[in-house]
Design a protein around this motif. Structure first.
Motif, PDB file in Angstrom:
ATOM      1  N   GLY A 114       0.739  -1.220   0.048  1.00 12.51           N
ATOM      2  CA  GLY A 114       0.049  -0.202   0.099  1.00 12.51           C
ATOM      3  C   GLY A 114       0.800   1.110   0.111  1.00 12.51           C
ATOM      4  O   GLY A 114       0.321   2.505   0.213  1.00 12.51           O
ATOM      5  N   ILE A 115       2.082   1.222  -0.124  1.00 17.72           N
ATOM      6  CA  ILE A 115       3.052   2.429  -0.082  1.00 17.72           C
ATOM      7  C   ILE A 115       3.552   2.632  -1.648  1.00 17.72           C
ATOM      8  O   ILE A 115       4.098   1.756  -2.255  1.00 17.72           O
ATOM      9  N   ALA A 116       3.353   3.779  -2.083  1.00 17.34           N
ATOM     10  CA  ALA A 116       3.849   4.317  -3.524  1.00 17.34           C
ATOM     11  C   ALA A 116       5.196   4.345  -3.558  1.00 17.34           C
ATOM     12  O   ALA A 116       5.891   4.748  -2.686  1.00 17.34           O
ATOM     13  N   ARG A 117       5.708   3.569  -4.700  1.00 19.98           N
ATOM     14  CA  ARG A 117       7.302   3.544  -4.943  1.00 19.98           C
ATOM     15  C   ARG A 117       7.727   4.538  -5.845  1.00 19.98           C
ATOM     16  O   ARG A 117       6.966   4.589  -7.133  1.00 19.98           O
ATOM     17  N   LEU A 118       8.512   5.552  -5.594  1.00 17.62           N
ATOM     18  CA  LEU A 118       8.657   6.684  -6.580  1.00 17.62           C
ATOM     19  C   LEU A 118      10.427   6.141  -6.891  1.00 17.62           C
ATOM     20  O   LEU A 118      11.274   6.476  -5.942  1.00 17.62           O
ATOM     21  N   ASP A 119      10.723   5.977  -8.409  1.00 12.57           N
ATOM     22  CA  ASP A 119      11.946   6.033  -8.685  1.00 12.57           C
ATOM     23  C   ASP A 119      12.844   7.430  -8.650  1.00 12.57           C
ATOM     24  O   ASP A 119      14.083   7.391  -8.587  1.00 12.57           O
ATOM     25  N   LYS A 120      12.008   8.470  -8.830  1.00 13.89           N
ATOM     26  CA  LYS A 120      12.556   9.776  -9.134  1.00 13.89           C
ATOM     27  C   LYS A 120      11.911  10.791  -8.290  1.00 13.89           C
ATOM     28  O   LYS A 120      10.646  10.527  -7.961  1.00 13.89           O
ATOM     29  N   MET A 121      12.751  11.804  -7.868  1.00 12.56           N
ATOM     30  CA  MET A 121      12.053  12.777  -6.963  1.00 12.56           C
ATOM     31  C   MET A 121      11.316  13.861  -8.015  1.00 12.56           C
ATOM     32  O   MET A 121      11.965  14.151  -8.962  1.00 12.56           O
ATOM     33  N   GLN A 122      10.215  14.180  -7.759  1.00 13.57           N
ATOM     34  CA  GLN A 122       9.537  14.985  -8.599  1.00 13.57           C
ATOM     35  C   GLN A 122       8.805  16.365  -7.804  1.00 13.57           C
ATOM     36  O   GLN A 122       8.477  16.152  -6.786  1.00 13.57           O
ATOM     37  N   ASN A 123       8.912  17.324  -8.457  1.00 14.16           N
ATOM     38  CA  ASN A 123       8.349  18.704  -8.059  1.00 14.16           C
ATOM     39  C   ASN A 123       6.752  18.779  -8.181  1.00 14.16           C
ATOM     40  O   ASN A 123       6.421  17.678  -8.705  1.00 14.16           O
ATOM     41  N   GLU A 124       6.338  19.786  -7.893  1.00 13.84           N
ATOM     42  CA  GLU A 124       4.667  19.974  -7.995  1.00 13.84           C
ATOM     43  C   GLU A 124       4.381  19.979  -9.420  1.00 13.84           C
ATOM     44  O   GLU A 124       3.236  19.453  -9.672  1.00 13.84           O
ATOM     45  N   ALA A 125       5.277  20.402 -10.464  1.00 18.40           N
ATOM     46  CA  ALA A 125       4.867  20.211 -11.913  1.00 18.40           C
ATOM     47  C   ALA A 125       4.986  18.925 -12.184  1.00 18.40           C
ATOM     48  O   ALA A 125       4.646  18.878 -13.549  1.00 18.40           O
ATOM     49  N   GLY A 126       5.555  17.996 -11.728  1.00 16.52           N
ATOM     50  CA  GLY A 126       5.848  16.574 -12.129  1.00 16.52           C
ATOM     51  C   GLY A 126       7.161  16.424 -12.876  1.00 16.52           C
ATOM     52  O   GLY A 126       7.292  15.352 -13.456  1.00 16.52           O
ATOM     53  N   GLU A 127       8.091  17.307 -12.683  1.00 16.95           N
ATOM     54  CA  GLU A 127       9.122  17.596 -13.493  1.00 16.95           C
ATOM     55  C   GLU A 127      10.175  16.669 -12.414  1.00 16.95           C
ATOM     56  O   GLU A 127      10.297  16.954 -11.253  1.00 16.95           O
ATOM     57  N   ASN A 128      10.946  15.754 -13.281  1.00 14.44           N
ATOM     58  CA  ASN A 128      12.022  15.031 -12.274  1.00 14.44           C
ATOM     59  C   ASN A 128      12.963  15.934 -11.815  1.00 14.44           C
ATOM     60  O   ASN A 128      13.627  16.787 -12.844  1.00 14.44           O
ATOM     61  N   VAL A 129      13.552  15.984 -10.811  1.00 12.91           N
ATOM     62  CA  VAL A 129      14.387  16.830 -10.096  1.00 12.91           C
ATOM     63  C   VAL A 129      15.549  16.074  -9.369  1.00 12.91           C
ATOM     64  O   VAL A 129      15.062  14.869  -8.602  1.00 12.91           O
ATOM     65  N   ASP A 130      16.731  16.246  -9.381  1.00 10.67           N
ATOM     66  CA  ASP A 130      17.814  15.525  -8.513  1.00 10.67           C
ATOM     67  C   ASP A 130      17.840  15.951  -6.962  1.00 10.67           C
ATOM     68  O   ASP A 130      17.500  17.043  -6.826  1.00 10.67           O
TER      69      ASP A 130
END
Length: 92
Positions: free
Chosen positions: A5-21
Motif C-alpha cells: 500500500g506504499i507508493a514507490r517513486l523511482d525519481k524525485m518530482q516537484n509539484e509540476a511533475g518534473e524530475n529533479v535531483d
C-alpha cells in the motif's frame, strides 16, 4: 502501489511533475575539485557586490564554496581573500 500500500517513486518530482535531483554537487572555488556530499567541514559563503562610488550593495552576490580539505589546512582565509580580490579586479 506495491502490495504493502506504499507508493514507490523511482525519481524525485516537484509539484509540476518534473524530475529533479536530490543532490547538486558543488566545486571548491579554490581547488576546482568536487565537494563530497558528506564533507561536513565545507562552507559556502555569499559575498555581496559593493558599488565603489557609494559603498552601497548592488543586491548581487558572488558565491564562494570552500572544501573542508582547504579549511583543515588553514588556507581558507587566504583563498577567500584571493577569490574576492580577483572578483573585484575583474569587475572594474
Amino acid at each position: 502501489l506495491g502490495g504493502s500500500g506504499i507508493a514507490r517513486l523511482d525519481k524525485m518530482q516537484n509539484e509540476a511533475g518534473e524530475n529533479v535531483d536530490l543532490y547538486i554537487p558543488r566545486k571548491c572555488s579554490w581547488t576546482n575539485k568536487l565537494i563530497q556530499a558528506k564533507d561536513q567541514a565545507s562552507v559556502q559563503i555569499n559575498v555581496a557586490e559593493i558599488d565603489p562610488a557609494t559603498g552601497m550593495t548592488l543586491h548581487r552576490n558572488k558565491t564562494i564554496a570552500i572544501a573542508g580539505y582547504v579549511r583543515h589546512h588553514g588556507e581558507s582565509d587566504g583563498a577567500i581573500w584571493h577569490l574576492v580580490e580577483k572578483g573585484t579586479r575583474s569587475a572594474s
